[in-house]
Design a protein around this motif. Structure first.
Motif, short mmCIF file in Angstrom:
data_model
loop_
_atom_site.label_atom_id
_atom_site.label_comp_id
_atom_site.label_asym_id
_atom_site.label_seq_id
_atom_site.Cartn_x
_atom_site.Cartn_y
_atom_site.Cartn_z
N SER A 109 -7.06 -24.63 -52.17
CA SER A 109 -5.65 -24.28 -52.39
C SER A 109 -4.80 -25.45 -51.93
O SER A 109 -4.95 -25.93 -50.80
CB SER A 109 -5.30 -23.01 -51.62
N ARG A 145 -12.09 -11.48 -52.94
CA ARG A 145 -10.67 -11.14 -53.04
C ARG A 145 -9.89 -11.70 -51.86
O ARG A 145 -8.72 -12.04 -51.99
CB ARG A 145 -10.51 -9.62 -53.12
N ARG A 148 -8.40 -15.07 -52.57
CA ARG A 148 -7.15 -15.05 -53.32
C ARG A 148 -5.97 -14.83 -52.37
O ARG A 148 -4.92 -15.45 -52.51
CB ARG A 148 -7.20 -13.94 -54.37
N GLU A 445 -9.94 -21.10 -62.33
CA GLU A 445 -8.83 -20.21 -62.67
C GLU A 445 -9.35 -18.93 -63.32
O GLU A 445 -8.90 -17.82 -62.98
CB GLU A 445 -7.85 -20.93 -63.60
N LEU A 448 -10.95 -16.70 -60.57
CA LEU A 448 -10.01 -15.94 -59.74
C LEU A 448 -9.39 -14.79 -60.53
O LEU A 448 -9.15 -13.71 -59.97
CB LEU A 448 -8.92 -16.87 -59.21
N GLU A 449 -9.11 -15.01 -61.78
CA GLU A 449 -8.59 -13.92 -62.61
C GLU A 449 -9.61 -12.79 -62.71
O GLU A 449 -9.26 -11.61 -62.66
CB GLU A 449 -8.24 -14.44 -64.00
N CYS A 452 -9.82 -10.56 -59.52
CA CYS A 452 -8.71 -9.62 -59.37
C CYS A 452 -8.61 -8.62 -60.52
O CYS A 452 -7.71 -7.77 -60.51
CB CYS A 452 -7.40 -10.39 -59.25
#
Length: 465
Positions: A109, A145, A148, A445, A448-449, A452
């Protein structure tokens, strides 16, 4: 004839001029030589005086004639010594070879606000902080999770204070994500006692307040790494260390073992989550009656894990069915109303539960167990709050230093013994790994989608092969 006479006269004149110059240079050279000889004699005389021991002793006696002179001379010698040593060290530092810092590929990040803040970037290869550290080449890492949440600032205040008191400079950003991984031992410290050697296949986990492991290399204390199960590959092994440690911590805390689970009724909310998968399997194997909730898509997988009763929701946002504004009309509550009460209800995903209302579906001695990392009030601290928190961090670190222990800032207990227990469950086929998707670092990307999303099952893996 006249021309010849004229030339002869010029030659005679030049010879006469040369003779006159020689006659004038002779005295000058003699005077110069005489001066040089006198200088040599004076130097000899001075050298004899200077090198005469009696003269040296007399000069030193004059210099050190009193205590002040001796004190000043002593300070002068000390200053010369420090100056010489300092100059030598500075010269050595300036002349040192400037080797390029080794870098590696990491998923990190880069900020806590930008929605596209998680990227693949180049970070420095970690270095040993202790002689008992182990360097692991990562083959696969799992994203949870909690990663994130960390990417958007979870625990940033406490993490910043912890890092500020480290002995080595460790910038906060980019912050590497990933809570667990599997890989191969690349190097071991000379003080390790774990028995691990270069080339061993291992797995490990890390806390939320520490740098993650979703990178090509990771350095970890020997107490947090163990040999991975021999029945599974790196991708499967990377899915278990963190979520499995959370599940075992919760089961141990509430004394749910192979000797006490028989006959217990257990409800696992969202058995599709990594923690839910582990709790479902272990409690089923230990003889409990396990009921679960999941998406319709997940039914075949969850049924294979041993769930005896499955409550499904088919819509795209099935988690919203658990607790609605009008709780009496909640689909989840309606499903529970027709079933027997439970000894334990495990909540494995972040939802706005009404605990008091859920207690209606527990037995008299039943309990609700929240497996989700709690919100941290420290993330919203102001200047005053951060000051007192910093004092608390200093105190905890000082006590840990005096007691020769490591500070625990919250979260599951992560150690090699917990990993060895998990490996035993996998090797005797009590526990199966559940890996939903495997992505490459460039697909972070999408990973991570998927984590979630409502339909994720088990763990999401990033492979570094």
């Amino acid at each position: 004839m006249d021309t010849a006479k004229q030339r002869m006269g010029e030659v005679v004149g030049q010879v006469q001029a040369l003779n006159e110059a020689n006659s004038e240079a002779g005295p000058i050279l003699r005077n110069a030589w005489s001066s040089f000889v006198q200088l040599i004699e004076r130097l000899k005389s001075t050298a004899r005086d200077v090198l005469d021991p009696s003269v040296l002793v007399e000069e030193l006696r004059i210099i050190f004639r009193d205590e002040i002179a001796r004190h000043n001379a002593f300070l002068l010698l000390i200053g010369l010594g420090f100056g010489t040593t300092g100059g030598f060290m500075l010269g050595m530092w300036l002349a040192r070879p400037h080797l390029p810092t080794p870098i590696m590929k990491s998923i990190a990040s880069t900020s806590f606000r930008d929605p596209d803040n998680v990227v693949v970037c180049q970070t420095a290869v970690p270095q040993f902080q202790s002689s008992s550290d182990i360097l692991v080449r990562v083959r696969a890492a799992s994203l949870n999770r909690i990663d994130r949440r960390i990417a958007f600032g979870y625990g940033r205040t406490l993490r910043r204070l912890i890092r500020s008191y480290n002995s080595t400079y460790d910038p906060e950003l980019p912050l590497v994500l990933g809570r667990s991984c599997a890989g191969i031992v690349e190097a071991v410290g000379n003080g390790t006692k774990s028995g691990l050697e270069i080339g061993d296949e291992v797995w490990l986990a890390t806390h939320w307040y520490e740098a993650g492991v979703a990178s090509e290399f990771v350095v970890v204390p020997e107490t947090r790494v163990s040999r991975k199960p021999f029945l599974i590959g790196f991708e499967g092994a990377a899915s278990l260390p963190y979520s499995g440690s959370i599940a075992l911590n919760l089961l141990d805390c509430h004394r749910l073992t192979e000797h006490t689970c028989s006959g217990r009724r257990i409800l696992v909310q969202d058995a599709c989550s990594p923690v839910g998968c582990v709790i479902t399997q272990l409690t089923h194997k230990w003889g409990a009656h396990v009921a679960v909730t999941c998406h319709t898509r997940s039914v075949p997988v969850i049924n294979n894990l041993g769930a005896a009763d499955i409550i499904t929701f088919a819509n795209e946002h099935f988690r919203s069915n658990f607790i609605d504004v009008n709780v009496d009309k909640s689909n989840f509550i309606n499903e529970l109303a027709g079933r027997e009460k439970y000894h334990f209800i495990f909540l494995t995903t972040r939802l706005g539960y009404d605990y008091k209302f859920l207690e209606k579906f527990l037995t008299k001695d039943g309990m609700i167990v929240d497996a989700v990392e709690p919100e941290l009030s420290t993330d919203d601290y102001g200047v005053v709050g951060r000051f007192f928190l910093g004092s608390y961090v200093k105190f905890r670190r000082a006590m840990a230093f005096l007691c020769r222990t490591n500070v625990d800032w919250g979260g599951p207990h992560l150690c090699h013994r917990m990993l060895e227990r998990l490996a035993g469950f996998v090797n005797d086929e009590t526990l199966k790994t559940v890996v939903d998707r495997v992505y490459t670092p460039s697909e972070v990307e999408r990973a991570l989608e998927h984590i979630c999303s409502e339909k994720s099952i088990g763990s999401t893996i990033i492979t570094f092969r």
